[in-house]
Motif scaffolding. Sequence first.
Motif, PDB file in Angstrom:
ATOM      1  N   ASN A 103       2.126  -0.157  -1.046  1.00  0.00           N
ATOM      2  CA  ASN A 103       1.208  -1.120  -1.672  1.00  0.00           C
ATOM      3  C   ASN A 103       1.492  -1.246  -3.178  1.00  0.00           C
ATOM      4  O   ASN A 103       0.705  -0.823  -4.018  1.00  0.00           O
ATOM      5  N   ARG A 162      -1.838  -0.005 -14.575  1.00  0.00           N
ATOM      6  CA  ARG A 162      -2.293  -0.788 -15.737  1.00  0.00           C
ATOM      7  C   ARG A 162      -3.664  -0.299 -16.215  1.00  0.00           C
ATOM      8  O   ARG A 162      -3.963  -0.314 -17.405  1.00  0.00           O
ATOM      9  N   LEU A 203     -10.937  -0.512  -2.042  1.00  0.00           N
ATOM     10  CA  LEU A 203     -10.972  -1.674  -2.943  1.00  0.00           C
ATOM     11  C   LEU A 203     -10.397  -2.860  -2.175  1.00  0.00           C
ATOM     12  O   LEU A 203      -9.318  -2.788  -1.601  1.00  0.00           O
ATOM     13  N   HIS A 204     -11.149  -3.926  -2.166  1.00  0.00           N
ATOM     14  CA  HIS A 204     -10.698  -5.115  -1.445  1.00  0.00           C
ATOM     15  C   HIS A 204     -11.229  -6.360  -2.158  1.00  0.00           C
ATOM     16  O   HIS A 204     -12.407  -6.437  -2.490  1.00  0.00           O
ATOM     17  N   VAL A 205     -10.326  -7.309  -2.373  1.00  0.00           N
ATOM     18  CA  VAL A 205     -10.745  -8.612  -2.926  1.00  0.00           C
ATOM     19  C   VAL A 205     -10.301  -9.676  -1.929  1.00  0.00           C
ATOM     20  O   VAL A 205      -9.159  -9.646  -1.432  1.00  0.00           O
ATOM     21  N   ARG A 255       1.426  -3.680  -5.219  1.00  0.00           N
ATOM     22  CA  ARG A 255       0.529  -4.527  -5.998  1.00  0.00           C
ATOM     23  C   ARG A 255      -0.671  -3.721  -6.492  1.00  0.00           C
ATOM     24  O   ARG A 255      -1.018  -3.766  -7.675  1.00  0.00           O
ATOM     25  N   GLN A 272       0.394  -1.163  -9.089  1.00  0.00           N
ATOM     26  CA  GLN A 272       0.597  -1.782 -10.410  1.00  0.00           C
ATOM     27  C   GLN A 272      -0.738  -1.947 -11.138  1.00  0.00           C
ATOM     28  O   GLN A 272      -0.863  -1.657 -12.328  1.00  0.00           O
ATOM     29  N   LEU A 273      -1.736  -2.375 -10.386  1.00  0.00           N
ATOM     30  CA  LEU A 273      -3.073  -2.552 -10.974  1.00  0.00           C
ATOM     31  C   LEU A 273      -3.609  -1.196 -11.475  1.00  0.00           C
ATOM     32  O   LEU A 273      -4.091  -1.090 -12.605  1.00  0.00           O
ATOM     33  N   TYR A 274      -3.479  -0.162 -10.647  1.00  0.00           N
ATOM     34  CA  TYR A 274      -4.010   1.150 -11.031  1.00  0.00           C
ATOM     35  C   TYR A 274      -3.260   1.718 -12.240  1.00  0.00           C
ATOM     36  O   TYR A 274      -3.876   2.308 -13.130  1.00  0.00           O
ATOM     37  N   GLY A 288     -10.605  -7.421  -9.005  1.00  0.00           N
ATOM     38  CA  GLY A 288     -10.255  -6.039  -8.663  1.00  0.00           C
ATOM     39  C   GLY A 288     -10.450  -5.118  -9.865  1.00  0.00           C
ATOM     40  O   GLY A 288     -11.065  -4.053  -9.758  1.00  0.00           O
ATOM     41  N   ALA A 289      -9.956  -5.554 -11.018  1.00  0.00           N
ATOM     42  CA  ALA A 289     -10.094  -4.734 -12.229  1.00  0.00           C
ATOM     43  C   ALA A 289     -11.564  -4.569 -12.596  1.00  0.00           C
ATOM     44  O   ALA A 289     -11.986  -3.491 -13.030  1.00  0.00           O
ATOM     45  N   ARG A 310      -8.195 -13.489  -5.469  1.00  0.00           N
ATOM     46  CA  ARG A 310      -7.319 -12.517  -6.141  1.00  0.00           C
ATOM     47  C   ARG A 310      -6.716 -13.090  -7.411  1.00  0.00           C
ATOM     48  O   ARG A 310      -6.728 -14.300  -7.621  1.00  0.00           O
ATOM     49  N   ASN A 311      -6.200 -12.206  -8.255  1.00  0.00           N
ATOM     50  CA  ASN A 311      -5.542 -12.583  -9.526  1.00  0.00           C
ATOM     51  C   ASN A 311      -6.485 -13.218 -10.532  1.00  0.00           C
ATOM     52  O   ASN A 311      -6.057 -14.008 -11.374  1.00  0.00           O
ATOM     53  N   ARG A 312      -7.759 -12.879 -10.437  1.00  0.00           N
ATOM     54  CA  ARG A 312      -8.720 -13.395 -11.416  1.00  0.00           C
ATOM     55  C   ARG A 312      -9.425 -12.254 -12.110  1.00  0.00           C
ATOM     56  O   ARG A 312     -10.455 -12.468 -12.762  1.00  0.00           O
ATOM     57  N   GLY A 313      -8.971 -11.044 -11.876  1.00  0.00           N
ATOM     58  CA  GLY A 313      -9.603  -9.904 -12.530  1.00  0.00           C
ATOM     59  C   GLY A 313     -10.755  -9.283 -11.755  1.00  0.00           C
ATOM     60  O   GLY A 313     -11.422  -8.387 -12.267  1.00  0.00           O
TER      61      GLY A 313
HETATM   62  C1  LIG Z   1      -5.194  -4.890  -4.839  1.00  0.00           C
HETATM   63  C2  LIG Z   1      -6.318  -5.923  -5.001  1.00  0.00           C
HETATM   64  C3  LIG Z   1      -7.651  -5.248  -4.802  1.00  0.00           C
HETATM   65  C4  LIG Z   1      -6.226  -6.514  -6.409  1.00  0.00           C
HETATM   66  O1  LIG Z   1      -7.345  -7.368  -6.605  1.00  0.00           O
HETATM   67  P1  LIG Z   1      -7.324  -8.547  -7.672  1.00  0.00           P
HETATM   68  O2  LIG Z   1      -8.705  -9.056  -7.798  1.00  0.00           O
HETATM   69  O3  LIG Z   1      -6.257  -9.506  -7.345  1.00  0.00           O
HETATM   70  O4  LIG Z   1      -6.937  -7.722  -8.990  1.00  0.00           O
HETATM   71  P2  LIG Z   1      -6.909  -8.278 -10.473  1.00  0.00           P
HETATM   72  O5  LIG Z   1      -7.009  -9.758 -10.495  1.00  0.00           O
HETATM   73  O6  LIG Z   1      -7.879  -7.502 -11.268  1.00  0.00           O
HETATM   74  O7  LIG Z   1      -5.475  -7.837 -10.944  1.00  0.00           O
HETATM   75  C5  LIG Z   1      -4.338  -8.223 -10.172  1.00  0.00           C
HETATM   76  C6  LIG Z   1      -3.276  -8.848 -11.030  1.00  0.00           C
HETATM   77  O8  LIG Z   1      -3.677 -10.109 -11.475  1.00  0.00           O
HETATM   78  C7  LIG Z   1      -3.517 -10.212 -12.881  1.00  0.00           C
HETATM   79  N1  LIG Z   1      -4.672 -10.931 -13.387  1.00  0.00           N
HETATM   80  C8  LIG Z   1      -5.896 -10.437 -13.579  1.00  0.00           C
HETATM   81  N2  LIG Z   1      -6.699 -11.397 -14.071  1.00  0.00           N
HETATM   82  C9  LIG Z   1      -5.946 -12.521 -14.161  1.00  0.00           C
HETATM   83  C10 LIG Z   1      -6.206 -13.831 -14.574  1.00  0.00           C
HETATM   84  N3  LIG Z   1      -7.404 -14.218 -15.034  1.00  0.00           N
HETATM   85  N4  LIG Z   1      -5.204 -14.742 -14.506  1.00  0.00           N
HETATM   86  C11 LIG Z   1      -3.980 -14.374 -14.048  1.00  0.00           C
HETATM   87  N5  LIG Z   1      -3.676 -13.122 -13.645  1.00  0.00           N
HETATM   88  C12 LIG Z   1      -4.647 -12.220 -13.704  1.00  0.00           C
HETATM   89  C13 LIG Z   1      -3.490  -8.840 -13.403  1.00  0.00           C
HETATM   90  O9  LIG Z   1      -2.651  -8.732 -14.540  1.00  0.00           O
HETATM   91  C14 LIG Z   1      -2.974  -8.059 -12.247  1.00  0.00           C
HETATM   92  O10 LIG Z   1      -1.587  -7.979 -12.329  1.00  0.00           O
HETATM   93  P3  LIG Z   1      -0.893  -6.556 -12.364  1.00  0.00           P
HETATM   94  O11 LIG Z   1      -1.802  -5.590 -11.648  1.00  0.00           O
HETATM   95  O12 LIG Z   1       0.373  -6.803 -11.627  1.00  0.00           O
HETATM   96  O13 LIG Z   1      -0.716  -6.213 -13.788  1.00  0.00           O
HETATM   97  C15 LIG Z   1      -6.169  -7.094  -3.980  1.00  0.00           C
HETATM   98  O14 LIG Z   1      -4.861  -7.585  -4.051  1.00  0.00           O
HETATM   99  C16 LIG Z   1      -6.478  -6.698  -2.532  1.00  0.00           C
HETATM  100  O15 LIG Z   1      -7.633  -6.771  -2.084  1.00  0.00           O
HETATM  101  N6  LIG Z   1      -5.443  -6.281  -1.786  1.00  0.00           N
HETATM  102  C17 LIG Z   1      -5.634  -5.870  -0.365  1.00  0.00           C
HETATM  103  C18 LIG Z   1      -6.374  -4.557  -0.244  1.00  0.00           C
HETATM  104  C19 LIG Z   1      -5.717  -3.451  -1.017  1.00  0.00           C
HETATM  105  O16 LIG Z   1      -4.494  -3.303  -1.036  1.00  0.00           O
HETATM  106  N7  LIG Z   1      -6.539  -2.630  -1.673  1.00  0.00           N
HETATM  107  C20 LIG Z   1      -6.088  -1.475  -2.423  1.00  0.00           C
HETATM  108  C21 LIG Z   1      -6.164  -0.253  -1.553  1.00  0.00           C
HETATM  109  S1  LIG Z   1      -5.539   1.177  -2.418  1.00  0.00           S
END
Ligand SMILES: CC(C)(COP(=O)(O)OP(=O)(O)OC[C@H]1O[C@@H](n2cnc3c(N)ncnc32)[C@H](O)[C@@H]1OP(=O)(O)O)[C@@H](O)C(=O)NCCC(=O)NCCS
Length: 159
Positions: free
Chosen positions: A113, A122, A74-76, A115, A118-120, A86-87, A81-84
């Motif tokens: 990791n 949730r 999983l990579h964003v 961050r 926490q996402l997983y 990843g979810a 990031r933080n826009r949903g």
């Molecule tokens: C981990 C990763 C994939 C998360 O991606 P992301 O798109 O930022 O994930 P999301 O936006 O869905 O959720 C991240 C956080 O943002 C918050 N969020 C989601 N939508 C949001 C929005 N519209 N506004 C503000 N915050 C938001 C969520 O509550 C979440 O917080 P929490 O998990 O602490 O509760 C990203 O940080 C990444 O690519 N990291 C590097 C690679 C990595 O570590 N991959 C995982 C390997 S196991």
Amino acid sequence: MNIRQATPADVELAARREPPGADIATRHFARQQRGEAVYLVARDREEILGGELLIIDGNAAGIPEARLPLLRHLHVEPAYRNRGVGAALMAAAEEVARERGFTRVSLIVGVDNPRARQLYLRLGYVPTGEQQTQTYTYVDQDGVERQATETGDVMVKAL
Ligand SMILES: CC(C)(COP(=O)(O)OP(=O)(O)OC[C@H]1O[C@@H](n2cnc3c(N)ncnc32)[C@H](O)[C@@H]1OP(=O)(O)O)[C@@H](O)C(=O)NCCC(=O)NCCS
């Protein structure tokens, strides 16, 4: 934003963001072509925001302790990031797994990791208590091939 199984055009776009020689998207796509995995990408117009691999058979991937199927890579992109995104990728991958008749999915999250963990959590993933250590090679931002060893916790979600 639209999430879908990667096409060759998506792979070309995703590869533009990679360090030279990394070939991440190309290798993910090859696994999809071999039927081992489904490569999902999040795309908005001409941008690939992120991606994820749903490995259909974790055992075939050489990770016998992992429950099947296995979500990986999983990579964003940092700017999105933080826009949903990843979810949304996770939800799409779970939907593909459900459509294929699976009742559980697994993943491995690096112990360093918080961050992603926490996402997983949730999203309803539960640690099984098992750990996995993997050594892999990757190409860094400067195009240099490196080896890394990572330990991660196995997490499982009932679909
Ligand atoms: C981990 C990763 C994939 C998360 O991606 P992301 O798109 O930022 O994930 P999301 O936006 O869905 O959720 C991240 C956080 O943002 C918050 N969020 C989601 N939508 C949001 C929005 N519209 N506004 C503000 N915050 C938001 C969520 O509550 C979440 O917080 P929490 O998990 O602490 O509760 C990203 O940080 C990444 O690519 N990291 C590097 C690679 C990595 O570590 N991959 C995982 C390997 S196991």
